[in-house]
Design an enzyme around this catalytic site. Structure first.
Site, PDB file in Angstrom:
ATOM      1  N   ILE A  48       0.853  -1.187   0.000  1.00  0.00           N
ATOM      2  CA  ILE A  48       0.000   0.000   0.000  1.00  0.00           C
ATOM      3  C   ILE A  48       0.888   1.236   0.000  1.00  0.00           C
ATOM      4  O   ILE A  48       1.688   1.429   0.918  1.00  0.00           O
ATOM      5  CB  ILE A  48      -0.922   0.048   1.239  1.00  0.00           C
ATOM      6  CG1 ILE A  48      -1.710  -1.261   1.396  1.00  0.00           C
ATOM      7  CG2 ILE A  48      -1.882   1.238   1.146  1.00  0.00           C
ATOM      8  CD1 ILE A  48      -2.539  -1.325   2.668  1.00  0.00           C
ATOM      9  N   GLY A  50       1.687   5.170   0.497  1.00  0.00           N
ATOM     10  CA  GLY A  50       1.133   6.202   1.372  1.00  0.00           C
ATOM     11  C   GLY A  50       0.317   5.628   2.511  1.00  0.00           C
ATOM     12  O   GLY A  50      -0.764   6.119   2.826  1.00  0.00           O
ATOM     13  N   ALA A  51       0.849   4.595   3.155  1.00  0.00           N
ATOM     14  CA  ALA A  51       0.061   3.836   4.139  1.00  0.00           C
ATOM     15  C   ALA A  51       0.284   4.257   5.579  1.00  0.00           C
ATOM     16  O   ALA A  51      -0.212   3.602   6.483  1.00  0.00           O
ATOM     17  CB  ALA A  51       0.365   2.346   3.993  1.00  0.00           C
ATOM     18  N   ASN A  52       1.007   5.345   5.816  1.00  0.00           N
ATOM     19  CA  ASN A  52       1.279   5.742   7.200  1.00  0.00           C
ATOM     20  C   ASN A  52       0.187   6.633   7.786  1.00  0.00           C
ATOM     21  O   ASN A  52       0.188   6.928   8.980  1.00  0.00           O
ATOM     22  CB  ASN A  52       2.633   6.444   7.310  1.00  0.00           C
ATOM     23  CG  ASN A  52       2.680   7.726   6.507  1.00  0.00           C
ATOM     24  OD1 ASN A  52       2.735   7.667   5.285  1.00  0.00           O
ATOM     25  ND2 ASN A  52       2.645   8.868   7.160  1.00  0.00           N
ATOM     26  N   GLY A  54      -4.166   8.432   7.036  1.00  0.00           N
ATOM     27  CA  GLY A  54      -5.364   8.551   6.230  1.00  0.00           C
ATOM     28  C   GLY A  54      -5.946   7.235   5.747  1.00  0.00           C
ATOM     29  O   GLY A  54      -5.980   6.232   6.462  1.00  0.00           O
ATOM     30  N   GLY A 165       5.628  -8.168 -13.331  1.00  0.00           N
ATOM     31  CA  GLY A 165       6.149  -9.531 -13.446  1.00  0.00           C
ATOM     32  C   GLY A 165       5.855 -10.343 -12.200  1.00  0.00           C
ATOM     33  O   GLY A 165       5.398 -11.498 -12.278  1.00  0.00           O
ATOM     34  N   TYR A 205      -4.746  18.587 -10.260  1.00  0.00           N
ATOM     35  CA  TYR A 205      -5.134  17.406  -9.482  1.00  0.00           C
ATOM     36  C   TYR A 205      -6.163  16.579 -10.249  1.00  0.00           C
ATOM     37  O   TYR A 205      -6.027  15.342 -10.355  1.00  0.00           O
ATOM     38  CB  TYR A 205      -5.720  17.837  -8.142  1.00  0.00           C
ATOM     39  CG  TYR A 205      -6.189  16.656  -7.304  1.00  0.00           C
ATOM     40  CD1 TYR A 205      -5.270  15.851  -6.647  1.00  0.00           C
ATOM     41  CD2 TYR A 205      -7.544  16.357  -7.185  1.00  0.00           C
ATOM     42  CE1 TYR A 205      -5.694  14.759  -5.885  1.00  0.00           C
ATOM     43  CE2 TYR A 205      -7.974  15.279  -6.424  1.00  0.00           C
ATOM     44  CZ  TYR A 205      -7.046  14.485  -5.781  1.00  0.00           C
ATOM     45  OH  TYR A 205      -7.467  13.408  -5.042  1.00  0.00           O
TER      46      TYR A 205
END
Length: 324
Positions: A48, A50-52, A54, A165, A205
């Protein structure tokens, strides 16, 4: 005084109404959470980005509870390690959490991360492209790309390509891409993908989020028959630190906080569709679709333009150095 009392009454009504909506929304999302819980993620390896914090952190927590092995791919190792410690405390021995450094604004970092994953991981069952930059001032990545397009699209484009792969060798496997409803306001301007002629925080964005959807569509076409599926989602409006670049006047902040608490989703609620697409048996074999609130949704025609999707893919390959 009368004006102040009226404002407080309006704010209270907003909060109460929002609270009722919040309860109703949680009841509605309960089914999707239960479906995810039944998906038996035991032992599966999930990356994941940006999993630290939100939505990414909330997604990691739920997949850990489903006994997955979750790799937190984050730009800041210290913040990622702190999140990992907290996740271990919250989820106990449910799953395994691993931290790896990944800076999506650096193609060198993306390549280094992928080399490490391919070298160390025998399988990769799920890749969740979650990290994002939202309406930042005009800045460029290490490689000279406009930051939002560079991180939200190009960084994840290269990341996914270099891990394909391993994903194919681990099939059946899944790719989940987090986009936004704001794609509706984006345009793919091939004459100014890097926003060097004109730049608007919002439009840049939206362009990057439209690019996410077009990328998913083209990737799904290329992955047909491989056993790897890819789907894209919008999480809704979620209370996270993604909006840190938006300036809210001091006098408006209290009302904004009330409204956001009342009407915005919590990170846990915002993560439900990511969790669903990563783990639910209901989407086995489903690919190239757009989801919101754990249901397939319709896209605008510009997000289903296969010619634009293929052209964007070809140009992206050149931009990230896959083709000279």
């Amino acid at each position: 005084m009368a004006g102040g009392s009226s404002a407080l009454m309006v704010a209270a009504a907003v909060a109460l109404g929002g609270g009722l909506l919040l309860v109703a929304r949680r009841l509605m999302t309960g089914g999707s959470a239960r479906a995810a819980a039944s998906a038996l993620m035991r032992g599966k390896t999930v990356i994941i980005t940006g999993a630290n914090c939100g939505i990414g952190r909330a997604t990691a927590a739920e997949l850990l509870r489903l006994q997955a092995r979750v790799i937190l791919a984050c730009r800041d190792p210290e913040r990622a390690e702190e999140a990992a410690r907290e996740l271990r405390e919250e989820t106990g021995d449910s799953g395994e959490v691993v931290v790896k450094q990944l800076d999506l604004s650096s193609l060198k970092s993306v390549r280094r991360f992928c080399q490490e994953v391919v070298r160390e991981e025998p399988t990769l069952d799920v890749l969740i492209n979650n990290a994002g930059v939202f309406q930042c001032p005009y800045t460029k990545t290490e490689d000279g790309f406009e930051m939002q397009f560079g991180v939200n699209h190009l960084g994840h484009f290269l990341l996914t390509h270099l891990l394909l792969g391993l994903l194919k060798n681990s099939a059946p496997s899944r790719i989940v891409v987090v986009s936004s409803k704001l794609y509706k306001y984006g345009e793919i301007n091939f004459d100014d993908l890097n926003s060097e002629k004109t730049y608007g925080r919002g439009s840049a964005y939206s362009r990057s989020k439209l690019a996410n959807i077009l990328f998913t569509r083209e990737l799904a076409r290329r992955l047909e028959g491989s056993g790897v599926t890819v789907n894209v989602l919008h999480p809704g409006i979620v209370r996270t630190n993604l909006g840190r670049h938006i300036n809210i006047p001091v006098l408006v902040k209290p009302l904004f906080n009330v409204v956001s608490w009342a009407f915005f989703k919590s990170p846990v609620e915002g993560a439900q569709t990511s969790i669903y697409l990563a783990s639910s048996p209901e989407v086995d074999g489903v690919s190239g679709k757009y989801f919101g609130d754990c249901k397939e949704e319709e896209l605008l025609p510009k997000a289903m333009d296969d010619l634009v999707a293929r052209k964007l893919w070809d140009i992206s390959e050149v931009m990230v150095g896959l083709i000279k």
